[in-house]
Design an enzyme around this catalytic site. Structure first.
Site, PDB file in Angstrom:
ATOM      1  N   LYS A  13       0.827  -1.215   0.000  1.00  0.00           N
ATOM      2  CA  LYS A  13       0.000   0.000   0.000  1.00  0.00           C
ATOM      3  C   LYS A  13       0.862   1.266   0.000  1.00  0.00           C
ATOM      4  O   LYS A  13       0.569   2.204  -0.717  1.00  0.00           O
ATOM      5  CB  LYS A  13      -0.926   0.040   1.235  1.00  0.00           C
ATOM      6  CG  LYS A  13      -2.006  -1.026   1.250  1.00  0.00           C
ATOM      7  CD  LYS A  13      -3.040  -0.754   2.334  1.00  0.00           C
ATOM      8  CE  LYS A  13      -2.490  -0.755   3.741  1.00  0.00           C
ATOM      9  NZ  LYS A  13      -1.956  -2.057   4.205  1.00  0.00           N
ATOM     10  N   ARG A  87      -9.269   0.852   9.005  1.00  0.00           N
ATOM     11  CA  ARG A  87      -8.896  -0.547   9.172  1.00  0.00           C
ATOM     12  C   ARG A  87      -9.966  -1.334   9.926  1.00  0.00           C
ATOM     13  O   ARG A  87      -9.806  -2.537  10.133  1.00  0.00           O
ATOM     14  CB  ARG A  87      -7.588  -0.625   9.967  1.00  0.00           C
ATOM     15  CG  ARG A  87      -6.348  -0.919   9.117  1.00  0.00           C
ATOM     16  CD  ARG A  87      -5.152  -0.849  10.044  1.00  0.00           C
ATOM     17  NE  ARG A  87      -3.999  -1.547   9.590  1.00  0.00           N
ATOM     18  CZ  ARG A  87      -2.921  -0.954   9.072  1.00  0.00           C
ATOM     19  NH1 ARG A  87      -2.899   0.338   8.866  1.00  0.00           N
ATOM     20  NH2 ARG A  87      -1.861  -1.675   8.770  1.00  0.00           N
ATOM     21  N   ARG A 126      12.174  -7.724   4.331  1.00  0.00           N
ATOM     22  CA  ARG A 126      12.185  -6.249   4.370  1.00  0.00           C
ATOM     23  C   ARG A 126      13.205  -5.734   5.394  1.00  0.00           C
ATOM     24  O   ARG A 126      13.310  -6.246   6.510  1.00  0.00           O
ATOM     25  CB  ARG A 126      10.785  -5.732   4.729  1.00  0.00           C
ATOM     26  CG  ARG A 126      10.720  -4.227   4.720  1.00  0.00           C
ATOM     27  CD  ARG A 126       9.352  -3.690   4.471  1.00  0.00           C
ATOM     28  NE  ARG A 126       8.358  -4.162   5.421  1.00  0.00           N
ATOM     29  CZ  ARG A 126       7.069  -3.880   5.329  1.00  0.00           C
ATOM     30  NH1 ARG A 126       6.622  -3.159   4.332  1.00  0.00           N
ATOM     31  NH2 ARG A 126       6.220  -4.339   6.235  1.00  0.00           N
ATOM     32  N   ARG A 159      11.940  -4.180  10.872  1.00  0.00           N
ATOM     33  CA  ARG A 159      10.870  -3.530  11.642  1.00  0.00           C
ATOM     34  C   ARG A 159      10.339  -4.550  12.634  1.00  0.00           C
ATOM     35  O   ARG A 159      10.102  -5.693  12.263  1.00  0.00           O
ATOM     36  CB  ARG A 159       9.739  -3.124  10.682  1.00  0.00           C
ATOM     37  CG  ARG A 159       9.442  -1.656  10.666  1.00  0.00           C
ATOM     38  CD  ARG A 159       8.545  -1.285   9.539  1.00  0.00           C
ATOM     39  NE  ARG A 159       7.158  -1.675   9.766  1.00  0.00           N
ATOM     40  CZ  ARG A 159       6.147  -1.293   8.982  1.00  0.00           C
ATOM     41  NH1 ARG A 159       6.367  -0.538   7.935  1.00  0.00           N
ATOM     42  NH2 ARG A 159       4.921  -1.679   9.230  1.00  0.00           N
ATOM     43  N   ARG A 170      -0.618 -10.134  12.540  1.00  0.00           N
ATOM     44  CA  ARG A 170      -1.197  -8.967  11.836  1.00  0.00           C
ATOM     45  C   ARG A 170      -2.145  -9.432  10.732  1.00  0.00           C
ATOM     46  O   ARG A 170      -3.160  -8.792  10.466  1.00  0.00           O
ATOM     47  CB  ARG A 170      -0.086  -8.096  11.241  1.00  0.00           C
ATOM     48  CG  ARG A 170       0.730  -7.385  12.290  1.00  0.00           C
ATOM     49  CD  ARG A 170       1.915  -6.691  11.663  1.00  0.00           C
ATOM     50  NE  ARG A 170       1.558  -5.440  11.026  1.00  0.00           N
ATOM     51  CZ  ARG A 170       2.291  -4.844  10.090  1.00  0.00           C
ATOM     52  NH1 ARG A 170       3.390  -5.398   9.651  1.00  0.00           N
ATOM     53  NH2 ARG A 170       1.909  -3.704   9.589  1.00  0.00           N
TER      54      ARG A 170
HETATM   55  P1  AMP Z   1       1.166   0.201   8.652  1.00  0.00           P
HETATM   56  O1  AMP Z   1       2.439   0.938   8.445  1.00  0.00           O
HETATM   57  O2  AMP Z   1      -0.005   0.793   7.906  1.00  0.00           O
HETATM   58  O3  AMP Z   1       1.307  -1.287   8.405  1.00  0.00           O
HETATM   59  O4  AMP Z   1       0.769   0.388  10.193  1.00  0.00           O
HETATM   60  C1  AMP Z   1       1.634  -0.074  11.227  1.00  0.00           C
HETATM   61  C2  AMP Z   1       0.820  -0.319  12.492  1.00  0.00           C
HETATM   62  O5  AMP Z   1       0.221   0.916  12.928  1.00  0.00           O
HETATM   63  C3  AMP Z   1      -0.326  -1.291  12.350  1.00  0.00           C
HETATM   64  O6  AMP Z   1       0.061  -2.653  12.436  1.00  0.00           O
HETATM   65  C4  AMP Z   1      -1.211  -0.879  13.530  1.00  0.00           C
HETATM   66  O7  AMP Z   1      -0.665  -1.344  14.741  1.00  0.00           O
HETATM   67  C5  AMP Z   1      -1.046   0.651  13.523  1.00  0.00           C
HETATM   68  N1  AMP Z   1      -2.086   1.259  12.669  1.00  0.00           N
HETATM   69  C6  AMP Z   1      -1.919   1.913  11.484  1.00  0.00           C
HETATM   70  N2  AMP Z   1      -3.083   2.336  10.996  1.00  0.00           N
HETATM   71  C7  AMP Z   1      -4.039   1.942  11.878  1.00  0.00           C
HETATM   72  C8  AMP Z   1      -5.449   2.057  11.921  1.00  0.00           C
HETATM   73  N3  AMP Z   1      -6.132   2.663  10.942  1.00  0.00           N
HETATM   74  N4  AMP Z   1      -6.096   1.523  12.984  1.00  0.00           N
HETATM   75  C9  AMP Z   1      -5.428   0.930  13.990  1.00  0.00           C
HETATM   76  N5  AMP Z   1      -4.094   0.765  13.994  1.00  0.00           N
HETATM   77  C10 AMP Z   1      -3.396   1.267  12.955  1.00  0.00           C
END
Ligand code: AMP
Length: 217
Positions: A13, A87, A126, A159, A170
């Site tokens: 994404k 989400r 990654r 990460r 996840r």
């Molecule tokens: P991402 O970089 O989008 O994969 O986000 C990393 C982490 O941030 C996710 O695994 C969640 O723990 C948190 N996170 C990001 N966006 C959201 C969201 N919309 N709702 C809840 N947690 C989020």
């Protein structure tokens, strides 16, 4: 363009959102990036978010929604690419309400379709630079010198939420909490499914072609 980008964690994404934002000249708003920024600042929000993120759990809806209500009402948000939000169904409802208040509804939701085994493989390879944020992959996009950032020469790291058990967790969270959001946009007639496996340039072309066919015909 007001676009929501959906898809599993680690499904590409971020890469596609960056390109879409440049192509449509709108901000790329990534909740994961907003949280990571808060974490580097050591803010209260950052500390709270970190305790969920490192375990592969979602940050609570109330926290995410408050942050996004504020961000979406800023002046640069006439158009946007949302990456990682909404989400959950609750977040999708808050997004709809917030955008209704400012008469800027979501125009299209693009869903990157990527199977779980591809996600697990991508995450395992990654590597990220904590200093400048550059992202690499051991086979798909290796750094010039192993373990060292091409941009700023800092050491590359994994990460914490890319650890294999965390990735599997996840994915479970994604199937349980975020797939209903995909169905929600489908029921509204806004969803475009795009194959998210393969060359990022081709995926981007496919996204643009699909958007073109629904938004400009
Ligand atoms: P991402 O970089 O989008 O994969 O986000 C990393 C982490 O941030 C996710 O695994 C969640 O723990 C948190 N996170 C990001 N966006 C959201 C969201 N919309 N709702 C809840 N947690 C989020």
């Amino acid at each position: 363009m007001r676009l929501v980008l959906l898809g599993p964690p680690g499904g590409g994404k971020g890469t596609q959102a960056t390109r879409l934002a440049a192509a449509f000249k709108v901000p790329h708003i990534a909740t994961g990036d907003l949280f990571r920024f808060e974490i580097t600042q050591g803010s209260e929000l950052g500390k709270l978010a970190d305790s969920y993120i490192t375990r592969g759990n979602l940050v609570p809806d109330s926290v995410v929604n408050d942050m996004m209500r504020g961000r979406l009402k800023e002046g640069d948000c006439e158009g946007f690419i949302l990456d990682g939000f909404p989400r959950t169904l609750e977040q999708a409802h808050v997004l709809e309400e917030t955008l209704e208040q400012i008469s800027r509804p979501v125009e299209v939701a693009v869903n990157l379709v990527v199977p779980d085994d591809v996600i697990v493989e991508r995450a395992a390879g990654r590597r990220v630079c904590r200093q400048c944020g550059a992202v690499y992959h051991l086979t798909a996009k290796p750094p010039k010198v192993s373990g060292v950032c091409d941009v700023c020469s800092s050491a590359l790291t994994v990460r914490e939420d890319d650890q294999p058990e965390t990735v599997r967790h996840r994915l479970e969270v994604y199937h349980r909490s975020t797939e209903p959001v995909v169905e929600y946009y489908q029921s509204k007639g806004l969803l475009l499914d795009v194959d998210g496996v393969g060359n990022p340039n081709e995926i981007f072309e496919n996204i643009c072609a699909k958007i073109q066919s629904v938004c400009y015909n």
